[in-house]
Design an enzyme around this catalytic site. Sequence first.
Site, short mmCIF file in Angstrom:
data_model
loop_
_atom_site.label_atom_id
_atom_site.label_comp_id
_atom_site.label_asym_id
_atom_site.label_seq_id
_atom_site.Cartn_x
_atom_site.Cartn_y
_atom_site.Cartn_z
N GLU A 38 -25.89 16.91 -20.57
CA GLU A 38 -27.28 17.26 -20.87
C GLU A 38 -27.62 17.07 -22.34
O GLU A 38 -26.83 17.43 -23.22
CB GLU A 38 -27.51 18.72 -20.47
CG GLU A 38 -28.88 18.98 -19.93
CD GLU A 38 -29.12 18.25 -18.61
OE1 GLU A 38 -29.71 17.14 -18.65
OE2 GLU A 38 -28.74 18.78 -17.56
N HIS A 39 -28.78 16.50 -22.55
CA HIS A 39 -29.28 16.21 -23.90
C HIS A 39 -28.36 15.25 -24.65
O HIS A 39 -28.19 15.37 -25.86
CB HIS A 39 -29.51 17.50 -24.70
CG HIS A 39 -30.80 18.18 -24.33
ND1 HIS A 39 -32.01 17.81 -24.86
CD2 HIS A 39 -31.06 19.17 -23.45
CE1 HIS A 39 -32.97 18.56 -24.33
NE2 HIS A 39 -32.42 19.38 -23.46
N ILE A 40 -27.72 14.36 -23.92
CA ILE A 40 -26.92 13.36 -24.64
C ILE A 40 -27.34 11.93 -24.29
O ILE A 40 -26.82 11.00 -24.88
CB ILE A 40 -25.40 13.57 -24.45
CG1 ILE A 40 -24.98 13.51 -22.99
CG2 ILE A 40 -24.95 14.89 -25.06
CD1 ILE A 40 -23.47 13.48 -22.82
N ASP A 41 -28.30 11.77 -23.36
CA ASP A 41 -28.69 10.38 -23.05
C ASP A 41 -29.31 9.71 -24.28
O ASP A 41 -29.01 8.55 -24.59
CB ASP A 41 -29.62 10.29 -21.82
CG ASP A 41 -30.93 11.03 -21.94
OD1 ASP A 41 -31.06 11.91 -22.82
OD2 ASP A 41 -31.84 10.75 -21.12
N SER A 92 -40.27 15.14 -12.14
CA SER A 92 -41.49 14.73 -11.43
C SER A 92 -42.17 13.60 -12.19
O SER A 92 -42.77 12.72 -11.56
CB SER A 92 -42.43 15.92 -11.24
OG SER A 92 -42.73 16.52 -12.47
N SER A 93 -42.07 13.58 -13.52
CA SER A 93 -42.77 12.51 -14.25
C SER A 93 -42.08 11.16 -14.09
O SER A 93 -42.74 10.16 -13.83
CB SER A 93 -42.98 12.87 -15.73
OG SER A 93 -41.81 13.38 -16.28
N ASP A 151 -33.57 9.94 -16.74
CA ASP A 151 -34.38 10.31 -15.58
C ASP A 151 -34.91 9.10 -14.82
O ASP A 151 -34.83 9.02 -13.59
CB ASP A 151 -35.57 11.18 -16.01
CG ASP A 151 -35.12 12.44 -16.70
OD1 ASP A 151 -33.91 12.74 -16.66
OD2 ASP A 151 -35.98 13.13 -17.29
C1 GLA Z 1 -35.28 15.29 -19.97
C2 GLA Z 1 -35.35 13.87 -20.51
C3 GLA Z 1 -34.01 13.13 -20.33
C4 GLA Z 1 -32.84 13.95 -20.85
C5 GLA Z 1 -32.91 15.39 -20.35
C6 GLA Z 1 -31.87 16.28 -20.99
O1 GLA Z 1 -35.12 15.29 -18.60
O2 GLA Z 1 -36.36 13.13 -19.87
O3 GLA Z 1 -34.09 11.87 -20.97
O4 GLA Z 1 -32.79 13.92 -22.25
O5 GLA Z 1 -34.18 15.98 -20.57
O6 GLA Z 1 -30.58 15.86 -20.67
#
Ligand code: GLA
EC number: 2.7.1.6
Length: 388
Positions: A32-35, A125-126, A170
């Site tokens: 999470e939060h590493i993409d 959803s987006s 996502d």
């Molecule tokens: C949101 C962002 C993703 C990712 C997550 C956290 O979903 O759209 O790109 O950064 O938060 O992992």
Amino acid sequence: MNINLEEKFAEQYHKKADAVYFTPGRVNLIGEHIDYNGGLVMPCAITLGTWVAIAPNNDHKFRFKSLNFEIQTLVESNIVNDKDGSLWANYPIGVINEFIKDGKEINGVDFLFYGNIPIGSGLSSSASIEIATAYALNSYFDLGYDQLELVKIAKRVENDFIGLNSGIMDQFAVAFGEKNKAIVLDCETLKYKMVDVDLGKYVLAIINTNKPRELADSKYNERVAECQTALKLLNQEITLHYLCELTAEKFALHSHLITDETILNRATHVVKENDRVHLAAKALNGGNLEEFGRLMYASHESLRTLYEVSGKELDTVVDFCTDYDHVIGARMTGAGFGGCAIALLEKGFEEDFAKQLTNDYVDKIGYPATIYISEIGNGPHLTTDTYR
Ligand code: GLA
């Protein structure tokens, strides 16, 4: 709820829909939060998603209607548009703008959307509505994009048109999802592997905290900026494109360059979370679900204390799971600041879990959470099953 989208399309537009497409939402199992830091992530598509019925028109207009929202939006075709006042329509408008900038000629189209992903819940959803629009138009008009190009277009919409500096996870997850498989995606190279998700005697529970999202987007952009600050500081001694190029050992050698405690915490989360995904992929491949669960808890703890994107609601859910005997792992999923948590729950305890969690959550938060037992579903496709 039973909705016949073709029937609704005919009611709204007084003509028949030509095609109906489905695009899923996603959960992220770990990473999470590493993409946006070039890391490894492990999302999978779910069976909640967005349906879109379309038919071309001859009046050079794009019409957007949704069964989830009252507002209908009208856009002149072949004009690169500004954002529309009604928020949700900006996603399809953004996608069409990208196609037009790319020189694709699409005359006019009537759209009817319906989605069952709770909005703002961290289940994408987006990304789902972006890819739903992109996939539907690309397939229907044979625009010639491949799936990865659609993903990149949708990400551009999110970053440049909507204004969220998100990574690619996502859009990638909803576009490439496959039934009962997770995607192990390297966000730097975009190389990926599909991994079988065999949960054995467990099921994947999704717990929506139902917390309204406040300031989530600005906090998200703040985290992205903090990571860029960390990267800049580290680049005084080494050359890095992304924080996730660092192993924990190498990070330890250079972390003295980051003197601000908050920035150091953010970078520490990123480097260690990336390592956890490698370990989690191994654990999943080897059928070691207990280890996978342990890594989920560790990920949550890091997001709570170092990255500070959790919150009382998500922590209440994860704390409950930690104390509940029949859950082996739980964590927040997605951007955080509310939204959803996921848990590996022993089969047969679904009802008991829902009942006890609801009591505890209402007691501490004041309103109920929503609990789903999730299936891992397929990516975008044409669908003839128009009843939802
Ligand atoms: C949101 C962002 C993703 C990712 C997550 C956290 O979903 O759209 O790109 O950064 O938060 O992992």
